[in-house]
Design a protein around this motif. Structure first.
Motif, PDB file in Angstrom:
ATOM      1  N   PRO A  74      47.465   2.465  12.420  1.00 25.79           N
ATOM      2  CA  PRO A  74      47.083   1.496  13.774  1.00 25.79           C
ATOM      3  C   PRO A  74      45.592   0.448  13.370  1.00 25.79           C
ATOM      4  O   PRO A  74      44.918   0.169  12.886  1.00 25.79           O
ATOM      5  N   PRO A  75      46.172  -0.569  14.860  1.00 25.19           N
ATOM      6  CA  PRO A  75      44.958  -1.521  14.017  1.00 25.19           C
ATOM      7  C   PRO A  75      43.723  -1.313  14.712  1.00 25.19           C
ATOM      8  O   PRO A  75      43.678  -0.566  15.368  1.00 25.19           O
ATOM      9  N   CYS A  76      42.523  -1.581  13.595  1.00 26.91           N
ATOM     10  CA  CYS A  76      41.640  -1.624  13.556  1.00 26.91           C
ATOM     11  C   CYS A  76      40.292  -2.685  13.634  1.00 26.91           C
ATOM     12  O   CYS A  76      40.997  -3.558  12.727  1.00 26.91           O
ATOM     13  N   LEU A  77      39.447  -2.454  13.738  1.00 27.63           N
ATOM     14  CA  LEU A  77      38.213  -4.065  13.829  1.00 27.63           C
ATOM     15  C   LEU A  77      36.987  -2.848  12.522  1.00 27.63           C
ATOM     16  O   LEU A  77      36.889  -2.097  13.392  1.00 27.63           O
ATOM     17  N   PRO A  78      36.254  -3.858  11.994  1.00 27.21           N
ATOM     18  CA  PRO A  78      35.072  -3.006  11.431  1.00 27.21           C
ATOM     19  C   PRO A  78      34.153  -2.522  12.209  1.00 27.21           C
ATOM     20  O   PRO A  78      33.822  -3.845  13.502  1.00 27.21           O
ATOM     21  N   ASN A  79      33.314  -2.021  12.350  1.00 27.56           N
ATOM     22  CA  ASN A  79      32.033  -1.382  12.815  1.00 27.56           C
ATOM     23  C   ASN A  79      30.621  -2.111  12.150  1.00 27.56           C
ATOM     24  O   ASN A  79      30.448  -2.032  11.695  1.00 27.56           O
TER      25      ASN A  79
ATOM     26  N   PRO B  81      34.353 -28.810   1.061  1.00 28.42           N
ATOM     27  CA  PRO B  81      33.834 -27.492   1.456  1.00 28.42           C
ATOM     28  C   PRO B  81      35.301 -26.464   0.050  1.00 28.42           C
ATOM     29  O   PRO B  81      36.424 -27.083  -0.626  1.00 28.42           O
ATOM     30  N   ILE B  82      34.727 -25.689  -0.169  1.00 22.17           N
ATOM     31  CA  ILE B  82      35.655 -24.385  -1.470  1.00 22.17           C
ATOM     32  C   ILE B  82      35.614 -23.138  -0.847  1.00 22.17           C
ATOM     33  O   ILE B  82      34.371 -22.272   0.311  1.00 22.17           O
ATOM     34  N   GLY B  83      36.637 -22.197  -0.469  1.00 23.79           N
ATOM     35  CA  GLY B  83      36.690 -21.632   0.247  1.00 23.79           C
ATOM     36  C   GLY B  83      37.642 -20.391  -1.273  1.00 23.79           C
ATOM     37  O   GLY B  83      37.750 -19.931  -1.836  1.00 23.79           O
ATOM     38  N   LEU B  84      36.878 -18.784  -0.329  1.00 21.23           N
ATOM     39  CA  LEU B  84      37.034 -17.736  -1.142  1.00 21.23           C
ATOM     40  C   LEU B  84      37.890 -17.066  -0.134  1.00 21.23           C
ATOM     41  O   LEU B  84      38.160 -16.811   0.697  1.00 21.23           O
ATOM     42  N   GLN B  85      38.967 -16.988  -1.129  1.00 19.66           N
ATOM     43  CA  GLN B  85      40.069 -15.637  -0.724  1.00 19.66           C
ATOM     44  C   GLN B  85      40.465 -14.666  -0.825  1.00 19.66           C
ATOM     45  O   GLN B  85      40.135 -14.102  -1.654  1.00 19.66           O
ATOM     46  N   LEU B  86      40.277 -13.371  -0.048  1.00 16.12           N
ATOM     47  CA  LEU B  86      40.523 -12.293  -0.092  1.00 16.12           C
ATOM     48  C   LEU B  86      41.515 -11.625   0.744  1.00 16.12           C
ATOM     49  O   LEU B  86      42.969 -11.948   1.719  1.00 16.12           O
ATOM     50  N   ILE B  87      42.802 -10.640  -0.268  1.00 21.56           N
ATOM     51  CA  ILE B  87      44.120  -9.976   0.441  1.00 21.56           C
ATOM     52  C   ILE B  87      43.846  -8.647   0.176  1.00 21.56           C
ATOM     53  O   ILE B  87      43.566  -8.041  -0.810  1.00 21.56           O
ATOM     54  N   GLY B  88      44.139  -8.270   1.330  1.00 18.37           N
ATOM     55  CA  GLY B  88      43.929  -7.021   1.331  1.00 18.37           C
ATOM     56  C   GLY B  88      45.373  -6.219   0.915  1.00 18.37           C
ATOM     57  O   GLY B  88      46.753  -6.532   1.550  1.00 18.37           O
ATOM     58  N   ARG B  89      45.313  -4.688   1.636  1.00 22.67           N
ATOM     59  CA  ARG B  89      46.653  -4.198   1.615  1.00 22.67           C
ATOM     60  C   ARG B  89      46.699  -4.113   3.257  1.00 22.67           C
ATOM     61  O   ARG B  89      46.407  -4.709   3.934  1.00 22.67           O
ATOM     62  N   PRO B  90      48.356  -3.614   2.905  1.00 24.12           N
ATOM     63  CA  PRO B  90      49.130  -4.231   4.311  1.00 24.12           C
ATOM     64  C   PRO B  90      48.242  -2.856   5.664  1.00 24.12           C
ATOM     65  O   PRO B  90      47.349  -1.711   4.785  1.00 24.12           O
ATOM     66  N   TRP B  91      48.376  -3.767   6.906  1.00 21.44           N
ATOM     67  CA  TRP B  91      47.550  -3.469   7.717  1.00 21.44           C
ATOM     68  C   TRP B  91      45.749  -3.462   7.518  1.00 21.44           C
ATOM     69  O   TRP B  91      44.733  -2.262   8.622  1.00 21.44           O
ATOM     70  N   GLY B  92      45.207  -4.204   7.094  1.00 21.19           N
ATOM     71  CA  GLY B  92      44.082  -4.040   5.738  1.00 21.19           C
ATOM     72  C   GLY B  92      42.966  -4.616   6.447  1.00 21.19           C
ATOM     73  O   GLY B  92      41.492  -5.524   6.085  1.00 21.19           O
ATOM     74  N   GLU B  93      43.357  -5.352   7.250  1.00 20.94           N
ATOM     75  CA  GLU B  93      42.618  -6.220   8.376  1.00 20.94           C
ATOM     76  C   GLU B  93      40.974  -6.430   8.688  1.00 20.94           C
ATOM     77  O   GLU B  93      40.153  -6.891   8.099  1.00 20.94           O
ATOM     78  N   ALA B  94      40.563  -4.824   9.085  1.00 22.22           N
ATOM     79  CA  ALA B  94      39.668  -4.555   8.689  1.00 22.22           C
ATOM     80  C   ALA B  94      38.359  -5.020   7.836  1.00 22.22           C
ATOM     81  O   ALA B  94      37.655  -4.699   7.573  1.00 22.22           O
TER      82      ALA B  94
ATOM     83  N   LEU C  99      39.094  -6.324   5.794  1.00 25.16           N
ATOM     84  CA  LEU C  99      38.679  -8.000   5.164  1.00 25.16           C
ATOM     85  C   LEU C  99      37.854  -8.505   6.169  1.00 25.16           C
ATOM     86  O   LEU C  99      36.786  -9.124   5.875  1.00 25.16           O
ATOM     87  N   LEU C 100      37.970  -8.284   7.102  1.00 27.09           N
ATOM     88  CA  LEU C 100      36.840  -8.530   7.981  1.00 27.09           C
ATOM     89  C   LEU C 100      35.448  -8.085   7.999  1.00 27.09           C
ATOM     90  O   LEU C 100      34.578  -9.300   7.792  1.00 27.09           O
ATOM     91  N   ARG C 101      35.120  -7.137   6.974  1.00 26.18           N
ATOM     92  CA  ARG C 101      33.710  -6.539   7.037  1.00 26.18           C
ATOM     93  C   ARG C 101      33.552  -7.067   5.790  1.00 26.18           C
ATOM     94  O   ARG C 101      32.639  -7.747   5.851  1.00 26.18           O
ATOM     95  N   LEU C 102      34.410  -7.598   4.775  1.00 31.53           N
ATOM     96  CA  LEU C 102      33.661  -8.133   3.588  1.00 31.53           C
ATOM     97  C   LEU C 102      33.709  -9.708   3.668  1.00 31.53           C
ATOM     98  O   LEU C 102      32.896  -9.917   3.350  1.00 31.53           O
ATOM     99  N   ALA C 103      34.551 -10.132   3.935  1.00 38.29           N
ATOM    100  CA  ALA C 103      34.154 -11.447   4.945  1.00 38.29           C
ATOM    101  C   ALA C 103      32.937 -11.740   5.669  1.00 38.29           C
ATOM    102  O   ALA C 103      32.069 -12.407   5.313  1.00 38.29           O
ATOM    103  N   SER C 104      32.614 -11.258   6.136  1.00 39.50           N
ATOM    104  CA  SER C 104      31.473 -10.365   7.406  1.00 39.50           C
ATOM    105  C   SER C 104      30.575 -10.762   6.214  1.00 39.50           C
ATOM    106  O   SER C 104      29.676 -11.804   6.328  1.00 39.50           O
ATOM    107  N   ALA C 105      30.420  -9.916   5.076  1.00 37.84           N
ATOM    108  CA  ALA C 105      29.136  -9.851   3.918  1.00 37.84           C
ATOM    109  C   ALA C 105      28.754 -10.998   3.445  1.00 37.84           C
ATOM    110  O   ALA C 105      27.611 -11.706   3.072  1.00 37.84           O
ATOM    111  N   VAL C 106      30.377 -11.473   2.814  1.00 35.77           N
ATOM    112  CA  VAL C 106      30.453 -12.761   2.255  1.00 35.77           C
ATOM    113  C   VAL C 106      29.636 -13.982   3.059  1.00 35.77           C
ATOM    114  O   VAL C 106      29.165 -14.789   2.540  1.00 35.77           O
TER     115      VAL C 106
END
Length: 628
Positions: A392-397, A585-598, A600-607
Motif C-alpha cells: 500500500p502507498p505510504c507517507l512518512p509521518n 549544485p551537487i545532488g545526493l541520490q537515495l535508492i530504495g526498496r520496491p514501494w519504499g517511497e516513504a 526515501l522521503l523521510r531520509l531525504a527530509s532529514a538530509v
C-alpha cells in the motif's frame, strides 16, 4: 559453447572476486557541422552499419549480448518479492480523492510556522517559497493567485523572446493561465479553496498530456499524428486539487538525452549558470522550479530524466516505484503516464515509448513539496495491483517523533569504488560529508556493499529503453518523420534499430540477474546511497545550439548512478547537498526498496534539514510571491 563466455548463475556470483571497473565509453564528441556530417554517414547504407557495429564492439556490447550465455530466464518488466511494511508511516487510500490524500500528507508534515517563514530576510538568507507559504499568503490575503500569475507571465514571455531562444515552456497560453488563476482567486475570496495545492503554479513536461495543450515531446511533429484529447491521469488528479498549470515544459527531444539540448525550440539554461545545461530530459521542469517561477513540476524518468536535472539545478526530484501510479489512457509520449508496460492508443497508432523503465514524478524545491504533489498523483491501476502485488502507498509521518526515531534504524549501503567514480572529487566529497553527518546525527549505519555487473546493467538498460523506443516509433519513422528528428535523436535511432530480438531478450535475462543482485543487497541495507550524477552541470558548446551534440562521455557521468532505478524499477530521489568550487549544485541520490517511497522521503527530509549552509540564490531567480 565455442568462444562464448558462460556466466555463472546470479546466485553463485562470488562477490569477493568482483572488481570495480571504471566506465570508459568509446564514442566521439561531436557538435555543429561535424555532427551533422557524422549523422549523414550513419544513415548511409553500408557505411552507417559499419560505424554502428564498430562502436558497439568497442563498447563490448556485441561481446555481452551475442557472445555470452546468460543462464537466467528473461524478466520483461520489474518483478518483486513481497516487501515488509515500512515503519513510522501513514497508509494512503489510493482509491480516494487526490485532495483527500493531499490533506493527509499535510497532517504528516511538521506544523507550519508562519512567523519563521515570513520574517526571514530573503536578501541575506536565500530560500525558496514553499507550497505552504503560498497557501498562507493566499489565505491571509497578502496576494492572490491572479497577482502571482501576473508576475510569472511576463517572465515566461521574456524567456521565449531571448536570442538565442532558451524557453522554459514549449506551449504557453497566458490567457489560459489568467483564467485558471482567476478561478482560484475566486475560491479563496469565497473561503473555499479545494486543497493546499489550490492556486499553486505547476509546469508539465511536454511528454505528458495537458489538455488543451499539444504534446509534442519536444519534436516538431508528434502533435500532428497524435492530438491530445484529455489530461493525463496525473494531471487530472492535480487539476482536481486546484493546481494552476502554466503550460508544457521544455525537454530533450523524446526524452532521448541527458543534457536538455533542444535545437527545435531552444535549449533551456541552468538557472545557476546560463552557460550550463540543466540536465535532461526534464530540463524545463527542473529549471522552472529552480528559477522560482513554479512551486513544482511533473517530469518523466526513463534513465534519470527527473533526477539528473534536479541534481544539476539544485532542486528535489522523485522517481517512484514502477507501478506506483495509475496509467489509464494515453498519458505521456515516453510511456503511458507514469509507469509499467502498457500499450497506449490514439485513434490509429499504439505508442509504447519507454514502457518498462519510465515513470512520472514530481520535481520541487523542497522534500515536503515533492511529498504533497506525490500524494496527489499516486495510485496504481487495478491491473497493476494484481500483477505487481504492490505494498500500500505510504507517507512518512514527519510530524511524529516515532518517524524521527525510525531514521536511527536505517542501514545505508555504499559501494565506495562506484561512489567515488566521479569527474570531480567535489561531488563525492560533498555527498560523503552529508552521509557522515547523517550517521553522527541520527545514527544511520553505513554498510559497505558490492554491486556486481554494472557494465551489464548499463547495456541492458540501453537495449531495453532503445528497443521500446524504436518499436513505438517505427511507423512514423517509416512514414518520413524520422528526418524531422534532431541529429542526436537520429543517431539514437540508428543505434536502436541495430538491436535484434535476441539482443532484447539477452537484456531481459540480464535484468533478472541484476534484480537478484539488488534484492540480495536490500536484505542487508534499506537504502543505497550515491551521488546523483558524477559531474555537475556541463557547459553548453555554442556550436551545439543549432545542430545539437553527441557527447557520450558526459552522458556516462550524468547517468552513472541512476540506471538501476529505471531498469529494476526502484524508487529513488535526488536531494541537493551542496555546491562544487564553481558554485554549481551537487545532488545526493537515495535508492530504495520496491514501494519504499516513504522511507526515501523521510531520509531525504532529514538530509534537507541537516544541510546547514545557506543555499545559493540562482543567478536567474524570480520572487513571484511578492507581498509588498
Amino acid at each position: 559453447m565455442g568462444k562464448k563466455r558462460v556466466m555463472v548463475p546470479a546466485a553463485d556470483v562470488d562477490l569477493s572476486a568482483v572488481k570495480y571497473q571504471n566506465e570508459a565509453i568509446q564514442a566521439p564528441h561531436l557538435t555543429g557541422l561535424k555532427f551533422k556530417l557524422f549523422v549523414k554517414l550513419l544513415e548511409t547504407p553500408l557505411i552507417g552499419p559499419l560505424i554502428i557495429s564498430h562502436l558497439k564492439k568497442e563498447n563490448k556490447m556485441i561481446e555481452l549480448l551475442q557472445n555470452t550465455v546468460i543462464p537466467e530466464a528473461p524478466m520483461y518488466r520489474p518483478e518483486y518479492p513481497p516487501q515488509e511494511s515500512e515503519t513510522g508511516v501513514v497508509v494512503v487510500d489510493e482509491d480516494g480523492k487526490p485532495e483527500d490524500r493531499v490533506e493527509l500528507a499535510m497532517k504528516c508534515l511538521p506544523p507550519y510556522n508562519a512567523a519563521s517563514s515570513w520574517n526571514e530576510d530573503l536578501a541575506s538568507s536565500f530560500r525558496y517559497w514553499k507550497i505552504r507559504d503560498y497557501a498562507h499568503a493566499y489565505r491571509s490575503k497578502f496576494v492572490t493567485p491572479s497577482m502571482v500569475a501576473e508576475q510569472i507571465i511576463p517572465v515566461i514571455e521574456e524567456f521565449n523572446k531571448k536570442d538565442p531562444p532558451m524557453p522554459l515552456l514549449i506551449s504557453f497560453d497566458a490567457e489560459e493561465v489568467r483564467k485558471q488563476a482567476a478561478a482560484s482567486t475566486k475560491r479563496f475570496e469565497e473561503g473555499s479553496p479545494i486543497s493546499i495545492l489550490d492556486g499553486i503554479f505547476i509546469a508539465i513536461k511536454d511528454d505528458i498530456d495537458l489538455y488543451p495543450h499539444p504534446s509534442k515531446g519536444a519534436t516538431t511533429w508528434m502533435h500532428e499524428v497524435r492530438p491530445v484529447k484529455e489530461d493525463a491521469i496525473s494531471v487530472s488528479r492535480l487539476r482536481s486539487c486546484g493546481v494552476i498549470f502554466v503550460g508544457k515544459a521544455n525537454m530533450h527531444e523524446f526524452g532521448m538525452g541527458t543534457t536538455g539540448n533542444n535545437p527545435n525550440y531552444g535549449t533551456t539554461r541552468n538557472p545557476h549558470a546560463v552557460d550550463r545545461y540543466t540536465g535532461g530530459s526534464s530540463s524545463g521542469p527542473a529549471a522552472i522550479v529552480a528559477s522560482g517561477l513554479c512551486s513544482a513540476a511533473l517530469g518523466t524518468d526513463g534513465g534519470g530524466s527527473i533526477r539528473i536535472p534536479s541534481s544539476l539545478c539544485g532542486v528535489v526530484g522523485l522517481k517512484t516505484t514502477f507501478g506506483r501510479t495509475n496509467i489509464t489512457g494515453f498519458q505521456t509520449l515516453e510511456i503511458s503516464l507514469s509507469l509499467t508496460l502498457s500499450w497506449c492508443y490514439n485513434d490509429v497508432v499504439p505508442y509504447m515509448i519507454f514502457g518498462t523503465v519510465e515513470v512520472t514524478g514530481p520535481i520541487a524545491s523542497s522534500v515536503e513539496d515533492v511529498m504533497l504533489v506525490y500524494a496527489a498523483i499516486l495510485g496504481s491501476r487495478p491491473e497493476e495491483r494484481i500483477s505487481l502485488n504492490p505494498s500500500p502507498p505510504c507517507l512518512p509521518n514527519l510530524a511524529s517523533r516515532d518517524g524521527a526515531d525510525a531514521l536511527g534504524s536505517l542501514r545505508l549501503g555504499k559501494y565506495t569504488a562506484w561512489f567515488n567514480d566521479v569527474q570531480s572529487t567535489d561531488v563525492s566529497d560533498t555527498c560523503e560529508d552529508m552521509l557522515n553527518l547523517l550517521s553522527r546525527t541520527h545514527g544511520c549505519e553505513m554498510v559497505e556493499i558490492v554491486i556486481p555487473e554494472l557494465q551489464e546493467m548499463r547495456t541492458a538498460h540501453l537495449v531495453s529503453i532503445g528497443s521500446e523506443f524504436i518499436n513505438s516509433l517505427i511507423p512514423d519513422i517509416e512514414d518520413g518523420k524520422g528526418v524531422r528528428l534532431n541529429y542526436d535523436s537520429r543517431t539514437n535511432v540508428r543505434l536502436f534499430r541495430s538491436f535484434s530480438a535476441s539482443d532484447y531478450i539477452a537484456a531481459q535475462c540480464l535484468r533478472r540477474r541484476l534484480m537478484h543482485h539488488h534484492m540480495e543487497i536490500f536484505k542487508k541495507v534499506d537504502v543505497i546511497v550515491t551521488p546523483t550524477t558524477g559531474i555537475t552541470a556541463p557547459k553548453i558548446p555554442s556550436s551545439a545550439l543549432s545542430y545539437g551534440e553527441t557527447d557520450l562521455q558526459t552522458t556516462g557521468y550524468l547517468m552513472r548512478f541512476v540506471i538501476a532505478a529505471n531498469l529494476l524499477g526502484f524508487p529513488a530521489i535526488s536531494i541537493p547537498v551542496g555546491y562544487d568550487k564553481q558554485g554549481l549544485p551537487i545532488g545526493l541520490q537515495l535508492i530504495g526498496r520496491p514501494w519504499g517511497e516513504a522511507t526515501l522521503l523521510r531520509l531525504a527530509s532529514a538530509v534537507e534539514e541537516l544541510y546547514a549552509k545557506p543555499k545559493k540564490r540562482p543567478a536567474s531567480f524570480y520572487d513571484v510571491l511578492k507581498t509588498k
